[in-house]
Design a protein around this motif. Sequence first.
Motif, PDB file in Angstrom:
ATOM      1  N   ILE A  51      33.332   0.880  -3.146  1.00 23.53           N
ATOM      2  CA  ILE A  51      33.612   2.007  -2.085  1.00 23.53           C
ATOM      3  C   ILE A  51      33.648   1.231  -0.731  1.00 23.53           C
ATOM      4  O   ILE A  51      33.996   1.700   0.326  1.00 23.53           O
ATOM      5  CB  ILE A  51      32.802   2.869  -2.112  1.00 23.53           C
ATOM      6  CG1 ILE A  51      32.918   3.872  -3.392  1.00 23.53           C
ATOM      7  CG2 ILE A  51      32.965   4.251  -0.972  1.00 23.53           C
ATOM      8  CD1 ILE A  51      31.851   4.863  -3.951  1.00 23.53           C
ATOM      9  N   ARG A  78      36.860   0.971 -11.317  1.00 30.29           N
ATOM     10  CA  ARG A  78      36.230   2.532 -11.297  1.00 30.29           C
ATOM     11  C   ARG A  78      36.068   3.558 -12.709  1.00 30.29           C
ATOM     12  O   ARG A  78      35.108   4.177 -12.868  1.00 30.29           O
ATOM     13  CB  ARG A  78      36.885   3.408 -10.220  1.00 30.29           C
ATOM     14  CG  ARG A  78      36.112   2.690  -9.023  1.00 30.29           C
ATOM     15  CD  ARG A  78      36.584   3.270  -7.631  1.00 30.29           C
ATOM     16  NE  ARG A  78      36.465   2.705  -6.494  1.00 30.29           N
ATOM     17  CZ  ARG A  78      37.036   2.945  -5.226  1.00 30.29           C
ATOM     18  NH1 ARG A  78      37.862   3.896  -5.024  1.00 30.29           N
ATOM     19  NH2 ARG A  78      36.659   2.429  -4.196  1.00 30.29           N
ATOM     20  N   LEU A  83      30.267   7.787 -11.844  1.00 29.11           N
ATOM     21  CA  LEU A  83      29.650   7.883 -10.309  1.00 29.11           C
ATOM     22  C   LEU A  83      28.836   9.286 -10.255  1.00 29.11           C
ATOM     23  O   LEU A  83      29.544  10.378 -10.414  1.00 29.11           O
ATOM     24  CB  LEU A  83      30.472   7.585  -9.253  1.00 29.11           C
ATOM     25  CG  LEU A  83      31.287   6.478  -9.176  1.00 29.11           C
ATOM     26  CD1 LEU A  83      32.190   6.187  -7.858  1.00 29.11           C
ATOM     27  CD2 LEU A  83      30.327   5.311  -9.208  1.00 29.11           C
ATOM     28  N   PHE A  85      27.121  11.326  -7.501  1.00 25.47           N
ATOM     29  CA  PHE A  85      27.199  11.462  -5.953  1.00 25.47           C
ATOM     30  C   PHE A  85      26.061  12.322  -5.566  1.00 25.47           C
ATOM     31  O   PHE A  85      25.556  13.460  -6.052  1.00 25.47           O
ATOM     32  CB  PHE A  85      28.260  11.750  -5.090  1.00 25.47           C
ATOM     33  CG  PHE A  85      29.565  10.975  -5.697  1.00 25.47           C
ATOM     34  CD1 PHE A  85      29.850  10.045  -5.198  1.00 25.47           C
ATOM     35  CD2 PHE A  85      30.486  11.629  -6.636  1.00 25.47           C
ATOM     36  CE1 PHE A  85      30.892   9.236  -5.607  1.00 25.47           C
ATOM     37  CE2 PHE A  85      31.468  10.806  -7.208  1.00 25.47           C
ATOM     38  CZ  PHE A  85      31.746   9.644  -6.512  1.00 25.47           C
ATOM     39  N   LYS A  89      30.127  16.086  -4.690  1.00 24.76           N
ATOM     40  CA  LYS A  89      31.720  15.963  -4.412  1.00 24.76           C
ATOM     41  C   LYS A  89      32.403  16.523  -5.573  1.00 24.76           C
ATOM     42  O   LYS A  89      33.215  16.017  -6.507  1.00 24.76           O
ATOM     43  CB  LYS A  89      32.167  14.419  -4.627  1.00 24.76           C
ATOM     44  CG  LYS A  89      31.709  13.545  -3.581  1.00 24.76           C
ATOM     45  CD  LYS A  89      32.278  12.438  -3.181  1.00 24.76           C
ATOM     46  CE  LYS A  89      31.667  11.406  -1.994  1.00 24.76           C
ATOM     47  NZ  LYS A  89      31.860  12.194  -0.733  1.00 24.76           N
ATOM     48  N   LEU A  90      32.284  17.941  -5.869  1.00 21.81           N
ATOM     49  CA  LEU A  90      32.839  18.551  -6.691  1.00 21.81           C
ATOM     50  C   LEU A  90      34.128  19.346  -6.161  1.00 21.81           C
ATOM     51  O   LEU A  90      34.069  19.407  -4.973  1.00 21.81           O
ATOM     52  CB  LEU A  90      32.010  19.668  -7.281  1.00 21.81           C
ATOM     53  CG  LEU A  90      30.919  19.220  -8.061  1.00 21.81           C
ATOM     54  CD1 LEU A  90      29.614  20.412  -8.364  1.00 21.81           C
ATOM     55  CD2 LEU A  90      31.275  18.589  -9.183  1.00 21.81           C
ATOM     56  N   LEU A  91      35.022  19.902  -6.949  1.00 25.42           N
ATOM     57  CA  LEU A  91      36.261  20.421  -6.415  1.00 25.42           C
ATOM     58  C   LEU A  91      36.144  22.175  -6.871  1.00 25.42           C
ATOM     59  O   LEU A  91      36.014  22.510  -7.591  1.00 25.42           O
ATOM     60  CB  LEU A  91      37.720  20.000  -7.314  1.00 25.42           C
ATOM     61  CG  LEU A  91      37.817  18.429  -6.694  1.00 25.42           C
ATOM     62  CD1 LEU A  91      38.880  17.952  -7.433  1.00 25.42           C
ATOM     63  CD2 LEU A  91      38.350  18.398  -5.204  1.00 25.42           C
ATOM     64  N   ARG A  94      38.748  24.725  -8.622  1.00 24.99           N
ATOM     65  CA  ARG A  94      39.256  24.833  -9.836  1.00 24.99           C
ATOM     66  C   ARG A  94      37.765  24.963 -10.941  1.00 24.99           C
ATOM     67  O   ARG A  94      36.833  24.799  -9.976  1.00 24.99           O
ATOM     68  CB  ARG A  94      39.951  23.801 -10.409  1.00 24.99           C
ATOM     69  CG  ARG A  94      38.943  22.234 -10.012  1.00 24.99           C
ATOM     70  CD  ARG A  94      39.973  21.110 -10.291  1.00 24.99           C
ATOM     71  NE  ARG A  94      40.973  20.944  -9.001  1.00 24.99           N
ATOM     72  CZ  ARG A  94      41.764  20.126  -8.940  1.00 24.99           C
ATOM     73  NH1 ARG A  94      41.982  19.349  -9.816  1.00 24.99           N
ATOM     74  NH2 ARG A  94      42.646  19.936  -7.949  1.00 24.99           N
ATOM     75  N   LEU A 102      39.291  16.149 -14.860  1.00 25.70           N
ATOM     76  CA  LEU A 102      39.901  15.423 -13.750  1.00 25.70           C
ATOM     77  C   LEU A 102      39.862  13.864 -14.112  1.00 25.70           C
ATOM     78  O   LEU A 102      41.122  13.251 -13.920  1.00 25.70           O
ATOM     79  CB  LEU A 102      39.399  15.791 -12.437  1.00 25.70           C
ATOM     80  CG  LEU A 102      40.005  14.884 -11.161  1.00 25.70           C
ATOM     81  CD1 LEU A 102      41.417  15.334 -11.050  1.00 25.70           C
ATOM     82  CD2 LEU A 102      39.511  14.882  -9.850  1.00 25.70           C
ATOM     83  N   PRO A 103      38.734  13.278 -14.670  1.00 27.27           N
ATOM     84  CA  PRO A 103      38.748  11.759 -14.774  1.00 27.27           C
ATOM     85  C   PRO A 103      39.843  11.445 -16.010  1.00 27.27           C
ATOM     86  O   PRO A 103      40.323  10.669 -15.925  1.00 27.27           O
ATOM     87  CB  PRO A 103      37.405  11.483 -15.373  1.00 27.27           C
ATOM     88  CG  PRO A 103      36.695  12.556 -14.535  1.00 27.27           C
ATOM     89  CD  PRO A 103      37.421  13.921 -14.417  1.00 27.27           C
ATOM     90  N   ILE A 106      43.170  11.508 -14.858  1.00 25.86           N
ATOM     91  CA  ILE A 106      43.632  10.394 -14.269  1.00 25.86           C
ATOM     92  C   ILE A 106      43.966   9.372 -15.177  1.00 25.86           C
ATOM     93  O   ILE A 106      44.924   8.386 -15.141  1.00 25.86           O
ATOM     94  CB  ILE A 106      42.450  10.143 -13.313  1.00 25.86           C
ATOM     95  CG1 ILE A 106      42.459  11.094 -12.166  1.00 25.86           C
ATOM     96  CG2 ILE A 106      42.604   8.645 -12.793  1.00 25.86           C
ATOM     97  CD1 ILE A 106      41.219  10.975 -11.233  1.00 25.86           C
ATOM     98  N   ARG A 150      30.915  14.952 -15.205  1.00 29.71           N
ATOM     99  CA  ARG A 150      32.284  14.539 -14.897  1.00 29.71           C
ATOM    100  C   ARG A 150      32.089  12.775 -14.942  1.00 29.71           C
ATOM    101  O   ARG A 150      33.188  12.225 -15.238  1.00 29.71           O
ATOM    102  CB  ARG A 150      32.524  14.952 -13.441  1.00 29.71           C
ATOM    103  CG  ARG A 150      33.916  14.561 -13.030  1.00 29.71           C
ATOM    104  CD  ARG A 150      34.283  15.024 -11.533  1.00 29.71           C
ATOM    105  NE  ARG A 150      33.378  14.208 -10.762  1.00 29.71           N
ATOM    106  CZ  ARG A 150      33.254  14.681  -9.306  1.00 29.71           C
ATOM    107  NH1 ARG A 150      33.810  15.556  -8.901  1.00 29.71           N
ATOM    108  NH2 ARG A 150      32.414  14.056  -8.805  1.00 29.71           N
TER     109      ARG A 150
END
Lengths: 245, 302
Positions: A51, A78, A83, A85, A89-91, A94, A102-103, A106, A150
């Motif tokens: 980062i 990555r 990671l 945090f 850093k959640l969304l 949703r 999500l991961p 991706i 996550r």
Amino acid sequence: MISFNQVCKRYPGGYEALKNISFDITEGEMVFVTGHSGAGKSTLLNLIAAIERPTSGSVIVKGQNISTLKGGALPYLRRNLGLVFQDHKLLFDRSVFDNVMLPLDICGFDHRESASRARAALDKVGLLPREKTTPIALSGGEQQRLCIARAIVNRPSILLADEPTGNLDAEYANDIMDIFKSFHQVGVTLLIATHETGAGALLGARTLILKQGELQSTDETTSHSTKLSNIDSQVAAYPAGSGQT
Amino acid sequence: MMNWLTQHLRALLFSLRRLLATPVANLLNVLVIGLALSLPMGLYVLLQNVQSLADRAVGTPQLSVFMNMGVGKDDIARIGRQLKQSEAVDHIEFVPREQALEQLKRSTGLADVIGGLTQNPLPDAYVVYPKRTDAQTLETLRDEVRKWQKVEHVQLDAAWAHKLESLLKFGRAALLILAVLLSIALVAVTFNTIRLQILTRRDEIEISRLIGATNGFIRRPFLYFGLLQGLLGGIAAWLIISLSLHLLNVGLIELAQLYASNLALFAPSAGDGLALLLFSACLGWLGAWLSVVQHLWRIESK
């Protein structure tokens, strides 16, 4: 697995967050990084995840030199890292389940396989009953656990956690430490940054102590009993004096 | 390969859902794009109509040699021979006055008027097809034939075609400028839409990057969105043009019937329509691409 060699990180304006840091972490090891806030813990983790980039010295993760890594290779590095945090850093737009998906999306996994993996990860952190709610409805401890779910759903070989128990009460903190312990048992390499100095010793793990950007010592507790016997020699290679600048 | 397809399909579906999530705002966007595109496309259709009208009226440039009324058979044959001997002439065609009248009846729709005539007002004529069609040759030939006996008048049919041609050229230049300007407008509209989307999804982009999303993965849904929006804008433009032509034709047909003629604007061909859709989809994609790439570049250079 992770190797720092005379790493310095200087920010624009001259502030030195890390000064001449060298250490090694072998595969499957669990290591704590402690120090007061501002000691450089987060910077250290950020360097591993690319980062941020080091000002000088080299950071090697899984045999790849982070400082010379091309932008295109970064995502693939990555994907091997989990990671956790400090600010989760959640969304929030949703569901809990979709956050964990999500991961996997991706990486382009098959949807059915992803779903079962995501549920397994949620089950592991005890959030499976809440999979349909949105993260906003979760408590601080639950949000942290969701962040962990996550991070591990991709089955990363390295897990980096920045103050995972930062704002949590003791009971939640213990839950989370238990989760980390179980990952350690299945061979995941863990690096956990925390301001609680005793945490590492409690779990019998090596602790790197940072003070104003310098590595003070690598405490190795006597109770540190692990399947990986070569850790001792690794630690011995970097005595307390390595932080001198 | 399967994986790649799934990823694209997922991004496409995601964009579709996003498009349907805010239908009013997106409909307005599509309408703006449609209007912007329908202007140059409409002009294009109009030019094509004029062009085809011109093509029907005159083919290659030619000379019409009209002879005196009541000219004898001998003179007609003499003039024909003289024309054939001329170096500039490729071939000629004799049009007797009866045939000319018949043609006039058929082509102009003035059958009623012509039917009322007591005698044929048209002279016998030759249509001369020259070897070369440049203005110089044609004018020299015209001036020469004009001096012959029993020749009443020599008409250079290409003159007004030339004028029309340069008028069309002017129209095409105007079309090009309009198309370029409005294409830029389309790109700008998409750019801005995508920029707003990026701003509302900044967290998602940041987090996705942190957990291993490639730039391609981040770009993909936005690019599909731009593509879809452009495509829908193109469809809107097509509809606008078809509807306008329909409305114009209602009036035009009425007008043409008064002249006993059948004049109607024709719609763009399927090929032109598909080209329009492809073009607008590409422009939408381009606007989205510029927007995302700019955003990613800004993050990376931080």
